[in-house]
Design a protein around this motif. Sequence first.
Motif, PDB file in Angstrom:
ATOM      1  N   ARG A 121       0.853  -1.191   0.000  1.00 57.74           N
ATOM      2  CA  ARG A 121       0.000   0.000   0.000  1.00 57.74           C
ATOM      3  C   ARG A 121       0.891   1.244   0.000  1.00 57.74           C
ATOM      4  O   ARG A 121       1.755   1.363   0.873  1.00 57.74           O
ATOM      5  CB  ARG A 121      -0.932   0.013   1.209  1.00 57.74           C
ATOM      6  CG  ARG A 121      -2.002  -1.074   1.196  1.00 57.74           C
ATOM      7  CD  ARG A 121      -2.839  -1.044   2.454  1.00 57.74           C
ATOM      8  NE  ARG A 121      -3.854  -2.095   2.453  1.00 57.74           N
ATOM      9  CZ  ARG A 121      -4.578  -2.428   3.532  1.00 57.74           C
ATOM     10  NH1 ARG A 121      -4.382  -1.791   4.699  1.00 57.74           N
ATOM     11  NH2 ARG A 121      -5.482  -3.395   3.459  1.00 57.74           N
ATOM     12  N   GLN A 132      -8.903  -7.516   6.916  1.00 52.68           N
ATOM     13  CA  GLN A 132      -8.528  -6.106   6.815  1.00 52.68           C
ATOM     14  C   GLN A 132      -8.178  -5.679   5.389  1.00 52.68           C
ATOM     15  O   GLN A 132      -7.932  -4.496   5.143  1.00 52.68           O
ATOM     16  CB  GLN A 132      -7.334  -5.822   7.740  1.00 52.68           C
ATOM     17  CG  GLN A 132      -7.660  -6.033   9.218  1.00 52.68           C
ATOM     18  CD  GLN A 132      -6.424  -5.944  10.100  1.00 52.68           C
ATOM     19  OE1 GLN A 132      -5.355  -6.453   9.749  1.00 52.68           O
ATOM     20  NE2 GLN A 132      -6.560  -5.282  11.252  1.00 52.68           N
ATOM     21  N   THR A 134      -8.837  -4.645   1.563  1.00 52.40           N
ATOM     22  CA  THR A 134      -9.937  -3.962   0.885  1.00 52.40           C
ATOM     23  C   THR A 134     -10.608  -4.930  -0.089  1.00 52.40           C
ATOM     24  O   THR A 134     -10.052  -5.980  -0.452  1.00 52.40           O
ATOM     25  CB  THR A 134      -9.426  -2.743   0.099  1.00 52.40           C
ATOM     26  OG1 THR A 134      -8.580  -3.202  -0.979  1.00 52.40           O
ATOM     27  CG2 THR A 134      -8.640  -1.804   1.006  1.00 52.40           C
ATOM     28  N   GLU A 136     -11.056  -4.463  -3.192  1.00 51.65           N
ATOM     29  CA  GLU A 136     -10.257  -4.503  -4.421  1.00 51.65           C
ATOM     30  C   GLU A 136      -9.049  -5.428  -4.262  1.00 51.65           C
ATOM     31  O   GLU A 136      -8.703  -6.180  -5.186  1.00 51.65           O
ATOM     32  CB  GLU A 136      -9.782  -3.093  -4.782  1.00 51.65           C
ATOM     33  CG  GLU A 136     -10.883  -2.138  -5.222  1.00 51.65           C
ATOM     34  CD  GLU A 136     -11.702  -1.605  -4.048  1.00 51.65           C
ATOM     35  OE1 GLU A 136     -11.258  -1.775  -2.873  1.00 51.65           O
ATOM     36  OE2 GLU A 136     -12.772  -1.041  -4.286  1.00 51.65           O
ATOM     37  N   GLU A 137      -8.394  -5.382  -3.097  1.00 51.25           N
ATOM     38  CA  GLU A 137      -7.228  -6.242  -2.854  1.00 51.25           C
ATOM     39  C   GLU A 137      -7.628  -7.714  -2.848  1.00 51.25           C
ATOM     40  O   GLU A 137      -6.902  -8.575  -3.360  1.00 51.25           O
ATOM     41  CB  GLU A 137      -6.568  -5.860  -1.532  1.00 51.25           C
ATOM     42  CG  GLU A 137      -5.831  -4.525  -1.594  1.00 51.25           C
ATOM     43  CD  GLU A 137      -5.435  -4.007  -0.227  1.00 51.25           C
ATOM     44  OE1 GLU A 137      -4.516  -3.172  -0.149  1.00 51.25           O
ATOM     45  OE2 GLU A 137      -6.059  -4.424   0.790  1.00 51.25           O
TER      46      GLU A 137
END
Length: 409
Positions: A121, A132, A134, A136-137
């Motif tokens: 990140r 934890q 996102t 998108e991740e």
Amino acid sequence: MLNVSQIDQKLLLAAAGGNPPDIAGLWSHTINIYAEKSALTPLNNHLEARHIGKEKYVPVFWDLCSHRGYVWGLPSTPSTMALHWNQRLFAEAGLDPQKPPQTIAQLDQMAEQLTLVNVIRDGKSLQVRYPQLTVEEKQAKRFEIVQLGFTPSVPGWWNEMWGFWFDGELWDGENRIQSDHPGNLAAYEWMAGYYQKFGVENLMKFGSSFGNFASPQSPFFSERVAMVLQGTWNFNFIQQYAPQLQWAAAAFPSWEQTDGKPVSIVETDVLVIPRGVRHVREALDFICYVNQQPVMEKLAMGQRKFSPLATVSPTFYQQHPNPYIKVFAQLAQSPNVRYVPRMTIWQEYKDEMVVAIDQLGRLEVSPQQAMDNVQKRVQRKLDRAQRRWDRVEIQRISDWQKVMSDDTQ
């Protein structure tokens, strides 16, 4: 001299050569194969004369020694499979280390919380727990697995039987293969979900760093995987390779609550008398000696396993070094305990399942396609095996009856 490492092949070669040992040890899932090849001595009359019957054993172990109405041996050291979990990793993840999951849904949720990943990140590498990440991740699978809560593929020794925890069946007990049973499809949808969630490449990269099972680098012993399905023997390896491990064991959860009747897989070593030996009574004397309660408990204690007998002395559990041995013993008594299907083509069936599950693990096929393919291929093999048995059934049973009659005269 027999230059063959596997005991089952050695026994077949020795029996075919007319010089079998008086006693042999087999895995219970091979009993039916040897029986139908007339390589074993049926023991019904001998056991009846000695007043040894099913009531002496935990019922499943008598069943494992029987095939087509005949008893072919007596059990020695059994095993069941249970959930093993790392209590230290549970505590670090904010989970109660004394409370394992009770359902598959709880297992999946805990597995996510126990999973640690590295993610980039803003140009920096961060270590976070899977929840934890996102959205998108997660979708892009842009992370590296550092610690995994659970995956059905570790150790992967019973992948073909995951359906048992989803109320699945592998065959109908007679003549139909049921790899396409709804319970099996549910199990492999669940299994595929792990590949989809964590990413095939991420899981393969993570798995490539594992050491052998019998080593400190084994994923559970090295605390890289927090929960595994393992057998009674796992205690011995923990003692040897990870004695400081904070662990516990309990019934592996099913897709729904089982009301105190957990699912497990059971297996046992079996002592048998090969066909054609000259000292049947003496061989059976020894097998019956091993099956006396004090002797059986001593043998089980030495191997760090439990007794297959219905009656066990209180001191056995009190003195046993495995603090969870009673968990494994109680699993064998569950009405939902399962075992390898009693079919002569089981190894071929298993091989087909392994191929299908490997394809599933690469997300090349859907669970429905994988299990349909297995059903078609293995059904043909079962049909051929059944036709072979139909041709020899009358003669085989006649031979078994004659052997029992000759041995008891």
